[in-house]
Design an enzyme around this catalytic site. Structure first.
Site, PDB file in Angstrom:
ATOM      1  CE  LYS A  13      37.914  47.513  41.176  1.00  0.00           C
ATOM      2  NZ  LYS A  13      37.853  46.081  41.505  1.00  0.00           N
ATOM      3  NE  ARG A  88      45.680  48.331  37.491  1.00  0.00           N
ATOM      4  CZ  ARG A  88      44.505  47.720  37.400  1.00  0.00           C
ATOM      5  NH1 ARG A  88      44.218  46.719  38.189  1.00  0.00           N
ATOM      6  NH2 ARG A  88      43.622  48.114  36.510  1.00  0.00           N
ATOM      7  NE  ARG A 127      32.693  36.905  35.754  1.00  0.00           N
ATOM      8  CZ  ARG A 127      33.400  37.974  36.100  1.00  0.00           C
ATOM      9  NH1 ARG A 127      32.808  39.045  36.594  1.00  0.00           N
ATOM     10  NH2 ARG A 127      34.710  37.984  35.960  1.00  0.00           N
ATOM     11  NE  ARG A 161      35.684  36.205  31.301  1.00  0.00           N
ATOM     12  CZ  ARG A 161      35.686  37.505  31.543  1.00  0.00           C
ATOM     13  NH1 ARG A 161      35.524  38.353  30.542  1.00  0.00           N
ATOM     14  NH2 ARG A 161      35.835  37.977  32.757  1.00  0.00           N
ATOM     15  NE  ARG A 172      41.256  38.834  37.903  1.00  0.00           N
ATOM     16  CZ  ARG A 172      39.962  38.803  37.542  1.00  0.00           C
ATOM     17  NH1 ARG A 172      39.417  37.658  37.163  1.00  0.00           N
ATOM     18  NH2 ARG A 172      39.246  39.896  37.558  1.00  0.00           N
TER      19      ARG A 172
END
Length: 220
Positions: A13, A88, A127, A161, A172
């Site tokens: 996004k 949201r 990542r 992370r 999430r």
């Protein structure tokens, strides 16, 4: 144009918002940027948001809505904007509709970036960030460092992370499905949604989005 961008975490996004906003000459209004700006400037809304965040609580809708309303009233947003991360949930979407209606405005399109769930997990969980410089980002599959665990740019240690772990990503995604996904049906009922397949090169996804917006513009 007045556009809302939605999609699961890892859909790209932020990247697409930057390209689309530039192509359309409208400001990219990101919830994350709104929060950071209000907190760093010490605004009343920023202070309220920080008190909830410091306590580990979700920032209430009315605080987020207040920040968005203030930002959308600024001169650079007079001819349109691209919202990223707001609304949201459905109550925020209803509030946004109310805000726009009171100004004699309405949304032109809602772009729904569609990515398979397994791809989202792969994108985020793969990542790796450099401990020396967080702008040095690698990916175990898509942009692997020359030496495993070592930053090509500075030789720093690469790490994952905690919020990029597969378990956290799936949590999430659950939150996205429960809270945010219902706004797609809300806007679909208004005929605003264009679903954009978000796999492929960044420029290909941007082209698909621009084509969908062109169609929406003609339809409007």
């Amino acid at each position: 144009m007045r556009i809302v961008l939605v999609g699961p975490p890892g859909a790209g996004k932020g990247t697409q918002a930057a390209y689309l906003a530039k192509n359309l000459s409208i400001p990219h209004i990101s919830t994350g940027d709104l929060f950071r700006a209000n907190i760093s400037q010490g605004t009343e809304l920023g202070k309220k948001a920080k008190s909830y965040m410091d306590a580990g609580d979700l920032v209430p809708d009315e605080v987020t809505i207040g920040m968005a309303k203030e930002r959308m009233s600024q001169p650079d947003a007079a001819n349109g904007f691209l919202l990223d991360g707001f609304p949201r949930n459905v109550s925020q979407a209803e509030a946004l509709d109310g805000m726009l209606k009171s100004e004699g405005m309405q949304l032109d399109a809602v772009l729904d970036l569609e990515v398979p769930e397994d791809e989202v997990v792969k994108r985020i969980a793969g990542r790796r960030i450099c401990r020396n410089d967080s702008s040095h980002v690698f990916h175990v599959d898509y942009s692997a460092p020359k030496a495993e665990g070592v930053c090509d740019a500075c030789g720093g240690e690469l790490y994952q992370r905690p919020d990029d772990s597969e378990e956290t990503v799936r949590t999430r995604l659950d939150v996205y499905h429960t809270q945010t996904e219902p706004i797609i049906d809300y806007y679909r009922a208004q005929g605003l949604v264009a679903t954009i397949p978000a796999l492929g090169q960044v420029n290909e996804v941007t082209e698909r989005a621009m084509a969908a917006l062109s169609h929406k513009g003609k339809a409007a």
